[in-house]
Scaffold this motif. Sequence first.
Motif, PDB file in Angstrom:
ATOM      1  N   ASN A 286      -6.303 -41.347   8.969  1.00 49.47           N
ATOM      2  CA  ASN A 286      -6.942 -40.974   7.706  1.00 49.47           C
ATOM      3  C   ASN A 286      -7.942 -39.850   7.953  1.00 49.47           C
ATOM      4  N   GLY A 287      -7.871 -38.827   7.084  1.00 52.72           N
ATOM      5  CA  GLY A 287      -8.873 -37.772   7.144  1.00 52.72           C
ATOM      6  C   GLY A 287      -8.322 -36.378   6.917  1.00 52.72           C
ATOM      7  N   ASP A 288      -8.801 -35.719   5.863  1.00 52.35           N
ATOM      8  CA  ASP A 288      -8.581 -34.279   5.632  1.00 52.35           C
ATOM      9  C   ASP A 288      -7.148 -33.888   5.277  1.00 52.35           C
ATOM     10  N   ILE A 289      -6.367 -34.763   4.703  1.00 51.33           N
ATOM     11  CA  ILE A 289      -4.991 -34.407   4.336  1.00 51.33           C
ATOM     12  C   ILE A 289      -4.972 -33.922   2.887  1.00 51.33           C
ATOM     13  N   LEU A 290      -4.659 -32.619   2.726  1.00 47.93           N
ATOM     14  CA  LEU A 290      -4.654 -32.004   1.404  1.00 47.93           C
ATOM     15  C   LEU A 290      -3.374 -31.208   1.141  1.00 47.93           C
TER      16      LEU A 290
ATOM     17  N   PRO B  55      -5.848 -23.626  -7.767  1.00 47.63           N
ATOM     18  CA  PRO B  55      -4.411 -23.490  -8.028  1.00 47.63           C
ATOM     19  C   PRO B  55      -3.711 -22.657  -6.950  1.00 47.63           C
ATOM     20  N   VAL B  56      -2.532 -23.129  -6.571  1.00 41.89           N
ATOM     21  CA  VAL B  56      -1.760 -22.481  -5.507  1.00 41.89           C
ATOM     22  C   VAL B  56      -1.539 -20.995  -5.809  1.00 41.89           C
ATOM     23  N   GLY B  57      -1.272 -20.659  -7.069  1.00 45.09           N
ATOM     24  CA  GLY B  57      -0.984 -19.277  -7.436  1.00 45.09           C
ATOM     25  C   GLY B  57      -2.160 -18.331  -7.295  1.00 45.09           C
ATOM     26  N   LEU B  58      -3.376 -18.871  -7.087  1.00 42.06           N
ATOM     27  CA  LEU B  58      -4.575 -18.036  -6.944  1.00 42.06           C
ATOM     28  C   LEU B  58      -5.052 -17.922  -5.501  1.00 42.06           C
ATOM     29  N   LEU B  59      -4.444 -18.676  -4.609  1.00 45.64           N
ATOM     30  CA  LEU B  59      -4.901 -18.670  -3.218  1.00 45.64           C
ATOM     31  C   LEU B  59      -4.424 -17.432  -2.476  1.00 45.64           C
ATOM     32  N   GLU B  60      -5.310 -16.866  -1.651  1.00 42.95           N
ATOM     33  CA  GLU B  60      -4.923 -15.736  -0.804  1.00 42.95           C
ATOM     34  C   GLU B  60      -4.061 -16.209   0.365  1.00 42.95           C
ATOM     35  N   ARG B  61      -4.303 -17.438   0.808  1.00 47.58           N
ATOM     36  CA  ARG B  61      -3.489 -18.027   1.873  1.00 47.58           C
ATOM     37  C   ARG B  61      -3.315 -19.506   1.575  1.00 47.58           C
ATOM     38  N   LEU B  62      -2.184 -20.031   2.026  1.00 49.32           N
ATOM     39  CA  LEU B  62      -1.876 -21.453   1.847  1.00 49.32           C
ATOM     40  C   LEU B  62      -1.988 -22.173   3.193  1.00 49.32           C
ATOM     41  N   PRO B  63      -2.351 -23.461   3.187  1.00 51.91           N
ATOM     42  CA  PRO B  63      -2.788 -24.248   2.037  1.00 51.91           C
ATOM     43  C   PRO B  63      -4.301 -24.226   1.893  1.00 51.91           C
ATOM     44  N   GLN B  64      -4.807 -24.785   0.795  1.00 50.99           N
ATOM     45  CA  GLN B  64      -6.245 -24.994   0.650  1.00 50.99           C
ATOM     46  C   GLN B  64      -6.708 -26.021   1.682  1.00 50.99           C
ATOM     47  N   ARG B  65      -7.890 -25.805   2.264  1.00 54.39           N
ATOM     48  CA  ARG B  65      -8.466 -26.748   3.221  1.00 54.39           C
ATOM     49  C   ARG B  65      -9.486 -27.633   2.516  1.00 54.39           C
ATOM     50  N   ILE B  66      -9.515 -28.895   2.898  1.00 54.80           N
ATOM     51  CA  ILE B  66     -10.337 -29.852   2.173  1.00 54.80           C
ATOM     52  C   ILE B  66     -11.835 -29.606   2.350  1.00 54.80           C
ATOM     53  N   ASN B  67     -12.231 -28.961   3.457  1.00 52.59           N
ATOM     54  CA  ASN B  67     -13.652 -28.733   3.701  1.00 52.59           C
ATOM     55  C   ASN B  67     -14.142 -27.409   3.119  1.00 52.59           C
ATOM     56  N   GLU B  68     -13.277 -26.669   2.469  1.00 48.43           N
ATOM     57  CA  GLU B  68     -13.672 -25.390   1.888  1.00 48.43           C
ATOM     58  C   GLU B  68     -14.112 -25.578   0.442  1.00 48.43           C
TER      59      GLU B  68
ATOM     60  N   LYS C  80     -18.060 -32.846   9.453  1.00 45.10           N
ATOM     61  CA  LYS C  80     -17.105 -32.212  10.364  1.00 45.10           C
ATOM     62  C   LYS C  80     -15.704 -32.678  10.020  1.00 45.10           C
ATOM     63  N   LEU C  81     -14.738 -31.936  10.526  1.00 46.68           N
ATOM     64  CA  LEU C  81     -13.345 -32.296  10.279  1.00 46.68           C
ATOM     65  C   LEU C  81     -12.979 -33.581  11.015  1.00 46.68           C
ATOM     66  N   ALA C  82     -12.020 -34.299  10.463  1.00 46.66           N
ATOM     67  CA  ALA C  82     -11.533 -35.509  11.117  1.00 46.66           C
ATOM     68  C   ALA C  82     -10.920 -35.148  12.469  1.00 46.66           C
ATOM     69  N   ASP C  83     -11.117 -36.023  13.458  1.00 46.46           N
ATOM     70  CA  ASP C  83     -10.667 -35.776  14.825  1.00 46.46           C
ATOM     71  C   ASP C  83      -9.276 -36.382  15.028  1.00 46.46           C
ATOM     72  N   TRP C  84      -8.245 -35.610  14.700  1.00 42.69           N
ATOM     73  CA  TRP C  84      -6.875 -36.105  14.838  1.00 42.69           C
ATOM     74  C   TRP C  84      -6.429 -36.157  16.296  1.00 42.69           C
TER      75      TRP C  84
ATOM     76  N   ARG D 249      -9.648 -38.462  -0.212  1.00 42.68           N
ATOM     77  CA  ARG D 249     -10.157 -37.362  -1.052  1.00 42.68           C
ATOM     78  C   ARG D 249      -9.045 -36.427  -1.509  1.00 42.68           C
ATOM     79  N   GLY D 250      -8.015 -36.262  -0.689  1.00 41.90           N
ATOM     80  CA  GLY D 250      -6.898 -35.400  -1.081  1.00 41.90           C
ATOM     81  C   GLY D 250      -6.256 -35.855  -2.374  1.00 41.90           C
ATOM     82  N   ALA D 251      -6.183 -37.170  -2.567  1.00 37.40           N
ATOM     83  CA  ALA D 251      -5.597 -37.703  -3.804  1.00 37.40           C
ATOM     84  C   ALA D 251      -6.528 -37.479  -4.990  1.00 37.40           C
ATOM     85  N   LEU D 252      -7.831 -37.464  -4.743  1.00 33.78           N
ATOM     86  CA  LEU D 252      -8.781 -37.213  -5.827  1.00 33.78           C
ATOM     87  C   LEU D 252      -8.726 -35.753  -6.268  1.00 33.78           C
TER      88      LEU D 252
END
Length: 409
Positions: free
Chosen positions: A256-260, A346-359, A234-238, A280-283
Motif C-alpha cells: 500500500n502506498g502512492d498508487i495513482l 485531467p490526463v488531457g492537460l498533463l505535460e507528462r503521464l502519469p500524475q504523481r500522488i505527491n505532486e 515521503k514516498l512509500a518505500d516499495w 488516496r489514489g481512489a479518493l
Amino acid sequence: MAEGAAEASAESGGGGSDSGASAPEPGVAPIKSQYLTTKEQFHEFLEAKGQEKPSQGVELDLSGKLYLAPLTTCGNLPFRRICKRFGADVTCGEMAVCTSLLQGQTSEWALLRRHPCEDVFGVQLEGAFPDTMTKCAELLNRTVDVDFVDVNVGCPIDLVYKKGGGCALMNRTAKFQQIVRGMNQVLDVPLTVKIRTGVQERMNLAHRLLPELRDWGAALVTLHGRSREQRYTKLADWGYIAQCVTAASPMPLFGNGDILSYEDANRAMQTGVAGVMIARGALLKPWLFTEIKEQRHWDISSSERLAILQDFTRYGLEHWGSDTQGVEKTRRFLLEWLSFLCRYVPVGLLERLPQRINERPPYYLGRDYLETLMASQKAADWIRISEMLLGPVPPNFVFLPKHKANAYK
C-alpha cells in the motif's frame, strides 16, 4: 486507519459517519460491565474458546485483487459503491473502535454495514487491549456478515497512538500477539492485519513482525510503505515492501502506498506482493480501478465526473435518508470527498503521464467551466458543486475539511 481522511476523524471521536444503520438487537451488544476485565478472565475465555475452534488462521485468497483501503470518513458505503462499480475487488468498512462497538454505539455499528454489491467485504477494528479486542471479535462473529476482520496497526494519529492502539502495537509485541491470537480463536472468518514499516523513520520493524504474525495466525497482512513518523512527507518505500515479501512467505503480503496509475500498480506487483491496496489514489480518482484493469489512462471528462458525483449523491440519500438530516449528511461527505477530488489533474492537460500522488497541482484552467471548478482548492467552490447536486446550503453553513491540508483559507 487508512490514508487521507484519517487524521481528523479520530480527533472527532473516531468514526460514526454512517449513522443511518441500527445497532445490534437488544441484549447482543455488551455494555462496559460485561468486558473481560482481568487477565484471568481473558485466559479462561480463550481456553474455553480453544476447545471449540482451531488456533490456526483461516485461509484467505485475494491474490491479484484490487483492494480498496478502509478510508476513515471518506470510505463510507456510498463511496465504496462507486469504487465497486469501477472495478474494486475487495472493500473494507471504515475503522471502527472496539470499545465503542462494545458499548453499543449506533454510529459505530453503522460503519459495519455492507452493501449487496460488496462481494468480498471486511471490517477493520482498532483497539489497544487483548480482552476488549477479542470480546469484540466474538461479538462481530455472531452479528455481522463479513468475509474477514482486519486489525488496524497502521493508524498514526496521536489520539489512537497515545492510548496504545494503531501503530503503537508494533512496539508492544506481547499485547499485539495476544490480540491476534485471541481474535483468531473466536473468529470463523480470516483475520488480517494492516501495519506500517515501523514507528520511527529509520527503524523498520515490519520485516521482524511478519514471520511472527504468520505464526500467530494472521491470514494476510497489508504493509503501508511508510513509518508513523513519516506520515505522508515521503514516498512509500516499495523497495522495503519487496524485502518484506520473503519475510512474510507463505503468508500473502499486500502493499500500500502512492498508487495513482496503472504503471504504479504494475511496478508494485513486480515487488512480489500478492496484491495492492489503494487508498488516496481512489479518493483522487475512483476510476483508477478501471485504469489498472484495462491498462490505460482515462481522460475522463468533467461531465463524466459530475455523473459520478450525482451517483454518489443518490447513493448517499438512499443510505443516510432523504430528509433534511440525510441531505446534509450526504453533503458533508460529498464535500469531504471533493477536498481530495480537486487534486486530480485531467490526463488531457498533463505535460507528462502519469500524475504523481505527491505532486500538488498548480492552478490551471480546465477545458470547460466545470473542469476548472472541479480543480479549485477552495471550499467555497466545493460547496457550489454540492449545491448543483443537493440544492442550496442551509443559512450560516460552514465547511472545513477534516483533512485540512487540502484546503486553503
